[in-house]
Design a protein around this motif. Structure first.
Motif, PDB file in Angstrom:
ATOM      1  N   VAL A  54     -44.699  32.096  39.765  1.00  0.00           N
ATOM      2  CA  VAL A  54     -43.622  32.014  38.762  1.00  0.00           C
ATOM      3  C   VAL A  54     -42.654  30.867  39.048  1.00  0.00           C
ATOM      4  CG1 VAL A  54     -41.645  33.229  37.756  1.00  0.00           C
ATOM      5  CG2 VAL A  54     -43.852  34.399  37.990  1.00  0.00           C
ATOM      6  N   PRO A  55     -42.173  30.666  40.294  1.00  0.00           N
ATOM      7  CA  PRO A  55     -41.271  29.531  40.527  1.00  0.00           C
ATOM      8  C   PRO A  55     -41.914  28.183  40.195  1.00  0.00           C
ATOM      9  CG  PRO A  55     -41.163  31.072  42.368  1.00  0.00           C
ATOM     10  CD  PRO A  55     -42.301  31.511  41.495  1.00  0.00           C
ATOM     11  N   GLU A  56     -43.212  28.043  40.444  1.00  0.00           N
ATOM     12  CA  GLU A  56     -43.895  26.794  40.119  1.00  0.00           C
ATOM     13  C   GLU A  56     -43.995  26.583  38.609  1.00  0.00           C
ATOM     14  OE1 GLU A  56     -44.841  24.319  42.209  1.00  0.00           O
ATOM     15  OE2 GLU A  56     -43.779  25.523  43.698  1.00  0.00           O
ATOM     16  N   LEU A  94     -47.278  25.532  10.592  1.00  0.00           N
ATOM     17  CA  LEU A  94     -45.964  24.907  10.757  1.00  0.00           C
ATOM     18  C   LEU A  94     -46.031  23.476  10.261  1.00  0.00           C
ATOM     19  CD1 LEU A  94     -45.410  26.287  14.295  1.00  0.00           C
ATOM     20  CD2 LEU A  94     -44.043  26.881  12.322  1.00  0.00           C
ATOM     21  N   ARG A  95     -44.908  22.996   9.792  1.00  0.00           N
ATOM     22  CA  ARG A  95     -44.787  21.597   9.437  1.00  0.00           C
ATOM     23  C   ARG A  95     -43.480  21.079  10.018  1.00  0.00           C
ATOM     24  NH1 ARG A  95     -44.277  22.354   2.891  1.00  0.00           N
ATOM     25  NH2 ARG A  95     -42.213  23.264   2.908  1.00  0.00           N
ATOM     26  N   GLY A  96     -43.174  19.842   9.748  1.00  0.00           N
ATOM     27  CA  GLY A  96     -42.002  19.235  10.372  1.00  0.00           C
ATOM     28  C   GLY A  96     -42.471  18.326  11.500  1.00  0.00           C
ATOM     29  N   GLN A  97     -41.729  18.305  12.587  1.00  0.00           N
ATOM     30  CA  GLN A  97     -42.056  17.426  13.710  1.00  0.00           C
ATOM     31  C   GLN A  97     -43.061  18.125  14.635  1.00  0.00           C
ATOM     32  OE1 GLN A  97     -37.904  16.798  14.858  1.00  0.00           O
ATOM     33  NE2 GLN A  97     -38.155  14.653  14.287  1.00  0.00           N
ATOM     34  N   THR A  98     -44.303  18.174  14.187  1.00  0.00           N
ATOM     35  CA  THR A  98     -45.328  18.874  14.971  1.00  0.00           C
ATOM     36  C   THR A  98     -45.876  18.021  16.115  1.00  0.00           C
ATOM     37  OG1 THR A  98     -47.027  18.242  13.376  1.00  0.00           O
ATOM     38  CG2 THR A  98     -45.982  20.411  13.077  1.00  0.00           C
ATOM     39  N   ASP A  99     -45.686  16.695  16.071  1.00  0.00           N
ATOM     40  CA  ASP A  99     -46.160  15.856  17.186  1.00  0.00           C
ATOM     41  C   ASP A  99     -45.463  16.206  18.504  1.00  0.00           C
ATOM     42  OD1 ASP A  99     -48.067  14.611  15.636  1.00  0.00           O
ATOM     43  OD2 ASP A  99     -46.869  12.797  15.281  1.00  0.00           O
ATOM     44  N   PRO A 100     -44.119  16.327  18.526  1.00  0.00           N
ATOM     45  CA  PRO A 100     -43.487  16.743  19.785  1.00  0.00           C
ATOM     46  C   PRO A 100     -43.923  18.146  20.232  1.00  0.00           C
ATOM     47  CG  PRO A 100     -41.837  15.862  18.285  1.00  0.00           C
ATOM     48  CD  PRO A 100     -43.119  15.971  17.511  1.00  0.00           C
ATOM     49  N   LEU A 101     -44.214  19.016  19.276  1.00  0.00           N
ATOM     50  CA  LEU A 101     -44.710  20.353  19.613  1.00  0.00           C
ATOM     51  C   LEU A 101     -46.057  20.250  20.331  1.00  0.00           C
ATOM     52  CD1 LEU A 101     -44.628  23.477  19.400  1.00  0.00           C
ATOM     53  CD2 LEU A 101     -45.670  23.221  17.129  1.00  0.00           C
ATOM     54  N   ARG A 102     -46.937  19.433  19.797  1.00  0.00           N
ATOM     55  CA  ARG A 102     -48.253  19.238  20.424  1.00  0.00           C
ATOM     56  C   ARG A 102     -48.118  18.546  21.789  1.00  0.00           C
ATOM     57  NH1 ARG A 102     -51.981  20.662  16.694  1.00  0.00           N
ATOM     58  NH2 ARG A 102     -51.323  20.592  14.535  1.00  0.00           N
ATOM     59  N   GLN A 103     -47.185  17.607  21.882  1.00  0.00           N
ATOM     60  CA  GLN A 103     -46.956  16.936  23.167  1.00  0.00           C
ATOM     61  C   GLN A 103     -46.438  17.926  24.204  1.00  0.00           C
ATOM     62  OE1 GLN A 103     -43.840  13.942  23.328  1.00  0.00           O
ATOM     63  NE2 GLN A 103     -44.872  12.872  25.003  1.00  0.00           N
ATOM     64  N   LEU A 104     -45.542  18.801  23.792  1.00  0.00           N
ATOM     65  CA  LEU A 104     -45.028  19.837  24.682  1.00  0.00           C
ATOM     66  C   LEU A 104     -46.172  20.695  25.207  1.00  0.00           C
ATOM     67  CD1 LEU A 104     -42.735  21.554  25.928  1.00  0.00           C
ATOM     68  CD2 LEU A 104     -42.505  22.678  23.699  1.00  0.00           C
ATOM     69  N   HIS A 105     -47.046  21.129  24.324  1.00  0.00           N
ATOM     70  CA  HIS A 105     -48.205  21.935  24.708  1.00  0.00           C
ATOM     71  C   HIS A 105     -49.085  21.169  25.700  1.00  0.00           C
ATOM     72  CE1 HIS A 105     -52.401  23.264  24.209  1.00  0.00           C
ATOM     73  NE2 HIS A 105     -51.849  24.467  24.237  1.00  0.00           N
ATOM     74  N   LEU A 106     -49.377  19.913  25.387  1.00  0.00           N
ATOM     75  CA  LEU A 106     -50.243  19.095  26.228  1.00  0.00           C
ATOM     76  C   LEU A 106     -49.646  18.880  27.626  1.00  0.00           C
ATOM     77  CD1 LEU A 106     -52.785  17.207  26.401  1.00  0.00           C
ATOM     78  CD2 LEU A 106     -51.235  15.365  25.698  1.00  0.00           C
ATOM     79  N   ARG A 111     -49.389  20.131  33.596  1.00  0.00           N
ATOM     80  CA  ARG A 111     -48.672  20.663  34.764  1.00  0.00           C
ATOM     81  C   ARG A 111     -49.361  21.933  35.285  1.00  0.00           C
ATOM     82  NH1 ARG A 111     -45.795  17.617  37.707  1.00  0.00           N
ATOM     83  NH2 ARG A 111     -45.249  19.595  38.674  1.00  0.00           N
ATOM     84  N   PHE A 112     -49.759  22.809  34.376  1.00  0.00           N
ATOM     85  CA  PHE A 112     -50.396  24.065  34.792  1.00  0.00           C
ATOM     86  C   PHE A 112     -51.734  23.812  35.488  1.00  0.00           C
ATOM     87  CE2 PHE A 112     -48.122  26.383  31.059  1.00  0.00           C
ATOM     88  CZ  PHE A 112     -46.936  26.348  31.753  1.00  0.00           C
ATOM     89  N   ASP A 113     -52.408  22.716  35.112  1.00  0.00           N
ATOM     90  CA  ASP A 113     -53.677  22.375  35.751  1.00  0.00           C
ATOM     91  C   ASP A 113     -53.521  22.090  37.244  1.00  0.00           C
ATOM     92  OD1 ASP A 113     -55.266  22.654  33.499  1.00  0.00           O
ATOM     93  OD2 ASP A 113     -55.176  20.527  32.957  1.00  0.00           O
ATOM     94  N   LEU A 114     -52.318  21.797  37.683  1.00  0.00           N
ATOM     95  CA  LEU A 114     -52.073  21.489  39.094  1.00  0.00           C
ATOM     96  C   LEU A 114     -52.110  22.729  39.983  1.00  0.00           C
ATOM     97  CD1 LEU A 114     -49.152  18.918  38.634  1.00  0.00           C
ATOM     98  CD2 LEU A 114     -51.586  18.438  39.019  1.00  0.00           C
ATOM     99  N   HIS A 115     -52.155  23.916  39.389  1.00  0.00           N
ATOM    100  CA  HIS A 115     -52.130  25.171  40.141  1.00  0.00           C
ATOM    101  C   HIS A 115     -53.501  25.839  40.051  1.00  0.00           C
ATOM    102  CE1 HIS A 115     -47.869  24.400  40.109  1.00  0.00           C
ATOM    103  NE2 HIS A 115     -47.849  24.471  38.792  1.00  0.00           N
ATOM    104  N   PRO A 116     -54.299  25.766  41.117  1.00  0.00           N
ATOM    105  CA  PRO A 116     -55.664  26.303  41.076  1.00  0.00           C
ATOM    106  C   PRO A 116     -55.739  27.784  40.681  1.00  0.00           C
ATOM    107  CG  PRO A 116     -55.309  25.050  43.096  1.00  0.00           C
ATOM    108  CD  PRO A 116     -53.985  25.151  42.413  1.00  0.00           C
ATOM    109  N   GLY A 117     -54.752  28.574  41.033  1.00  0.00           N
ATOM    110  CA  GLY A 117     -54.797  30.001  40.728  1.00  0.00           C
ATOM    111  C   GLY A 117     -54.343  30.356  39.324  1.00  0.00           C
ATOM    112  N   LEU A 118     -53.921  29.355  38.561  1.00  0.00           N
ATOM    113  CA  LEU A 118     -53.376  29.619  37.231  1.00  0.00           C
ATOM    114  C   LEU A 118     -54.439  29.354  36.169  1.00  0.00           C
ATOM    115  CD1 LEU A 118     -50.795  30.400  35.715  1.00  0.00           C
ATOM    116  CD2 LEU A 118     -50.204  27.982  35.639  1.00  0.00           C
ATOM    117  N   LYS A 119     -54.801  30.382  35.452  1.00  0.00           N
ATOM    118  CA  LYS A 119     -55.778  30.266  34.360  1.00  0.00           C
ATOM    119  C   LYS A 119     -55.017  30.411  33.046  1.00  0.00           C
ATOM    120  CE  LYS A 119     -59.361  30.675  37.204  1.00  0.00           C
ATOM    121  NZ  LYS A 119     -59.324  29.575  38.117  1.00  0.00           N
ATOM    122  N   TYR A 120     -55.410  29.619  32.069  1.00  0.00           N
ATOM    123  CA  TYR A 120     -54.792  29.733  30.745  1.00  0.00           C
ATOM    124  C   TYR A 120     -55.797  29.307  29.689  1.00  0.00           C
ATOM    125  CZ  TYR A 120     -54.070  24.681  31.006  1.00  0.00           C
ATOM    126  OH  TYR A 120     -54.258  23.330  31.097  1.00  0.00           O
TER     127      TYR A 120
END
Length: 192
Positions: A54-56, A94-106, A111-120
Motif C-alpha cells: 500500500v505505501p508503494e 465519457l467525453r471531454g478531456q479524455t487524453d489526460p484520463l488515458r495518460q493517467l491510466h497509462l 508505475r504498478f509494473d515496477l512491483h512484482p507482487g502487484l497484479k492488475y
C-alpha cells in the motif's frame, strides 16, 4: 486487501446517470443493474493486494499526480461490451478531456509494473460507467444510437478532475463498502 484506484464522480453527474439508468430500466430487462451508490470511475482494479504494498502504491499515485494537470470530463453516450448487437454490459462513456484520463491510466500502470507482487487488469482501457450487466432487448440488441438521441441531455453534466483515490473494497452481504485509503491531488506544485 481488495483495492482499486478511481476518480470521483460528483453528485450532479451521479444524479444524471441515475436518471438515465431509471429511464433505461423502464425499457429493458437486465440480469443485474449496477448499483450507483458510491459511484466512481475506475482507473485500475488491483484486486487482492498485500498490505505491505500500500505505501508503494500511494507513492506511485503521488509521482503520477505531479505529472498530470487537472482536466475536465463530461458524461458521454451509451455503449455496450462487446457491442450493441449482443451486449453483455451496457454503459455510458465519457467525453471531454479524455487524453489526460488515458495518460493517467497509462502512467499508473507503468508505475504498478515496477512491483512484482502487484497484479492488475492490463486490458485496453475503455473508460465507462456501467449501467447494467446482461441487458435483454430482443434479437436486434440495444438501440444505443436511438437512446443517445432520445434519453440523453444535449448538455450532460461536466466536472473538473483534480484528484484520484486508492480505495479498499470490502464485499459484504448487503453490497460492497468502499473506503478511501489515499488521495492524490493534481497540479499541487505548479503554483509555487
Amino acid at each position: 486487501m481488495r483495492l482499486f484506484v478511481a476518480l470521483d464522480i460528483p453528485d450532479d453527474a451521479a444524479r444524471y446517470i441515475a436518471n438515465v439508468q431509471k429511464q433505461v430500466k423502464s425499457l429493458i430487462r437486465a440480469e443485474r443493474w449496477q448499483s450507483l451508490h458510491n459511484l466512481h470511475l475506475t482507473l485500475h482494479f488491483l484486486g487482492e493486494v498485500e498490505e505491505k504494498l500500500v505505501p508503494e502504491i500511494c507513492k506511485d499515485m503521488e509521482i503520477v499526480s505531479e505529472i498530470i494537470s487537472p482536466f475536465s470530463l463530461q458524461v458521454g453516450s451509451f455503449g455496450a461490451f462487446p457491442h450493441s448487437e449482443r451486449p453483455r454490459v451496457l454503459w455510458l462513456g465519457l467525453r471531454g478531456q479524455t487524453d489526460p484520463l488515458r495518460q493517467l491510466h497509462l502512467l499508473l500502470g507503468k508505475r504498478f509494473d515496477l512491483h512484482p507482487g502487484l497484479k492488475y487488469d492490463k486490458k485496453r482501457y475503455s473508460p465507462h460507467i456501467t449501467l447494467a450487466r446482461g441487458p435483454k432487448f430482443g434479437q436486434e440488441g440495444v438501440p444505443v444510437a436511438e437512446w443517445n438521441e432520445r434519453l440523453l441531455s444535449a448538455e450532460p453534466p461536466a466536472w473538473s478532475v483534480t484528484r484520484f483515490h486508492l480505495y479498499q473494497s470490502e464485499l459484504r452481504p448487503d453490497g460492497a463498502v468502499h473506503t478511501i485509503l489515499h488521495t492524490s491531488t493534481f497540479d499541487k506544485d505548479r503554483g509555487k
